[in-house]
Design a protein around this motif. Sequence first.
Motif, PDB file in Angstrom:
ATOM      1  N   VAL A   1     -10.224 -10.901   4.444  1.00  0.00           N
ATOM      2  CA  VAL A   1     -10.860 -10.122   3.392  1.00  0.00           C
ATOM      3  C   VAL A   1     -11.900 -10.995   2.697  1.00  0.00           C
TER       4      VAL A   1
ATOM      5  N   GLY B   1       0.788  -1.220   0.000  1.00  0.00           N
ATOM      6  CA  GLY B   1       0.000   0.000   0.000  1.00  0.00           C
ATOM      7  C   GLY B   1       0.821   1.270   0.000  1.00  0.00           C
TER       8      GLY B   1
ATOM      9  N   VAL C   1      -2.638  -8.084   1.425  1.00  0.00           N
ATOM     10  CA  VAL C   1      -3.946  -7.422   1.534  1.00  0.00           C
ATOM     11  C   VAL C   1      -4.621  -7.686   2.880  1.00  0.00           C
TER      12      VAL C   1
ATOM     13  N   LEU D   1      -7.779  -0.248  -3.109  1.00  0.00           N
ATOM     14  CA  LEU D   1      -6.907   0.274  -2.053  1.00  0.00           C
ATOM     15  C   LEU D   1      -6.009   1.374  -2.621  1.00  0.00           C
TER      16      LEU D   1
ATOM     17  N   SER E   1      -7.345  -5.435   4.847  1.00  0.00           N
ATOM     18  CA  SER E   1      -7.681  -4.258   4.058  1.00  0.00           C
ATOM     19  C   SER E   1      -9.136  -4.337   3.598  1.00  0.00           C
ATOM     20  N   ARG E   2      -9.577  -3.300   2.928  1.00  0.00           N
ATOM     21  CA  ARG E   2     -10.956  -3.266   2.420  1.00  0.00           C
ATOM     22  C   ARG E   2     -11.061  -3.878   1.030  1.00  0.00           C
TER      23      ARG E   2
END
Length: 264
Positions: A171, A112, A137, A237, A140-141
């Motif tokens: 996720v 990120g 990830v 992201l 994360s969203r």
Amino acid sequence: MLDRPPNQAAGLMDFAVPHTPKLLAMVSHGDEHAELPLLLRVCGALVTFGYTVTVLDGSVLETAENPGLEQLLNFTFASPAATESPAWSILPAGLGLQSLAAAHKHGGPGIGDCGSFFPHESIVIVYANAHSLTPLVKGSRIRPLLAMSAAKTSLLTTYLALKRLLLKAKVEPTIVNMVDPTKPAKTGTKSPTSLSDCAKYFLNYDISPVHIRAPVGDELPSPSIERLALGLLESALPLEAGWAYAPHQQSRRAFSSAVPAGRH
């Protein structure tokens, strides 16, 4: 590796407003009949919408003859140059994704923070297996794209990938069932609802797969794939610029004049 590139304007970089590309992800679980055609059309749809896309292919290892993400992280390779019209490119990334995961595991920045490595890109898509995606990830969203087909092994590999993403990465993927228009639907079959049954019974998780007709030949992205691509952007992201210019104690390396990867 990953030091501030040595140039006279380095001191001003911290004050510049960086371009912020978005990160998407797609799971590679061995079902190439579902994954690769869908990935190709998703990239095509994003380009049609005006985005410039780079795919980081975690299934291919970087080499000196075929540089990619690992060389970007070491400042020995330049990212693909900007073009007058939107396009998309593929970079090998097997080793680079491992380096990112290892650095983040030990408290360093993660994927990120790699926005500065893609100054000309709007979208970066990581294409890798669930094991490689998990540390990148985690929490994360982002909703990784997980495609499945009617192939005999697809149910098992899709379920295993789903299990790792839910339990290890924390996720929820976007699950797509690629329907083959050349094969008549079998009456009485539970596919792909059998994946729903497995997910509900073993993971206590309800899935709602998106059903998309598998593309045939070289046809352009269908409206359903275009809607899918737009939906993926909602959970994308943002890639920040913290990694590339963070101070490090190792030797400095500058970008080389290596030939960038071809564009599509």
